[in-house]
Enzyme design. Structure first.
Site, short mmCIF file in Angstrom:
data_model
loop_
_atom_site.label_atom_id
_atom_site.label_comp_id
_atom_site.label_asym_id
_atom_site.label_seq_id
_atom_site.Cartn_x
_atom_site.Cartn_y
_atom_site.Cartn_z
N ASP A 1 -8.28 -8.42 23.40
CA ASP A 1 -7.71 -9.41 22.47
C ASP A 1 -6.88 -8.63 21.47
O ASP A 1 -7.41 -7.86 20.66
CB ASP A 1 -8.83 -10.19 21.79
CG ASP A 1 -9.74 -10.89 22.80
OD1 ASP A 1 -9.20 -11.36 23.83
OD2 ASP A 1 -10.95 -10.97 22.57
N ASP B 1 -13.49 -24.12 25.38
CA ASP B 1 -13.97 -23.37 24.23
C ASP B 1 -14.93 -24.24 23.44
O ASP B 1 -14.63 -25.41 23.17
CB ASP B 1 -12.80 -22.96 23.33
CG ASP B 1 -11.90 -21.92 23.99
OD1 ASP B 1 -12.19 -21.51 25.13
OD2 ASP B 1 -10.92 -21.51 23.36
#
Length: 247
Positions: free
Chosen positions: A138, A14
């Site tokens: 998500d 990330d």
């Protein structure tokens, strides 16, 4: 339901500002900076046996357009034929998706744009094939969110979102339990099992995977893969051991 033999383990990289970080519950104010060169991290994952790497442009996810494109391109290039890369973050326009695929991504992950307009997913599946298009679900409080997981962002019931995207031709979904993400508290097996049970496509689990037992648990309920981040960076999971366990 996908078979265990197809299980994919995807170590995550990330990115914020070109650096490797992990967020907690998607909160940019709760980022841990691992101070590592993302290219070296990717090469280390490949050396440890990774066949896939999951790369997220968090700046892009927040802004709505690709921000870390050069860094992502460098990571993809650095691993070459050693691993395939799944790229996410800021892919809200077809031109950005085409650019990411052109940079060498094996798969791209759609989020906000897909949830807001299922025909966006459908067009990209038709143009590039369903093997190259993933949709991120998500999930917070039962709702699939886009918009960088912003608190207050509108959501769609998770099962409805899954069915709608499957009807658009999507066959692979990255499912993140936001309230588990980055907390090392274990995956949300109930959520994952419910979505697997809808038999609408392959489910890649994300959020909370902390131990090899967690990996085996998500595989046992029918998930096709898992994304692992903080547990790798903090030594909770050995990547070679994890790969051996799910092989």
């Amino acid at each position: 339901m996908a078979g265990a033999s197809t299980f994919e383990l995807l170590p995550a990289i990330d990115l914020i500002g070109g650096r490797v970080v992990r967020l907690r519950e998607g909160d940019f104010a709760r980022a841990t900076d691992y101070g590592a060169d993302p290219v070296e991290v990717a090469r280390a994952f490949v050396a440890a046996g990774a066949a896939w790497i999951h790369i997220v442009d968090l700046d892009g996810a927040r802004s709505g357009t690709r921000v870390q494109a050069e860094v992502v391109r460098g990571i993809v290039s650095s691993v070459g034929e050693g691993a395939r890369c799944q790229v996410a973050g800021g892919l809200r326009a077809a031109t950005d998706v085409v650019a990411a695929l052109g940079d060498g991504a094996a798969r791209v992950v759609l989020g906000t744009a897909a949830l807001g307009d299922p025909s966006f997913s459908q067009r990209l599946v038709e143009e590039h094939g369903n093997a190259r298009i993933v949709v991120a679900l998500d999930i917070r409080d039962g709702l699939a969110l886009g918009d960088g997981w912003r608190v207050g962002a509108p959501g769609i019931p998770a099962a409805d979102a899954l069915r709608t995207q499957a009807a658009a031709g999507v066959t692979t979904f990255a499912v993140t339990a936001i309230d588990r993400d980055g907390l090392l508290g274990g995956p949300d097996l109930d959520l994952l099992e419910r979505l697997v049970g809808l038999d609408c496509g392959r489910i890649i689990a994300s959020g909370g995977v902390t131990t090899i037992d967690d990996l085996l648990a998500v595989r046992a309920i029918g998930c096709s893969g898992a994304i692992v981040g903080r547990a790798l960076y903090e030594g909770r999971i050995s990547l070679p051991d994890a790969l051996a366990a799910v092989d």
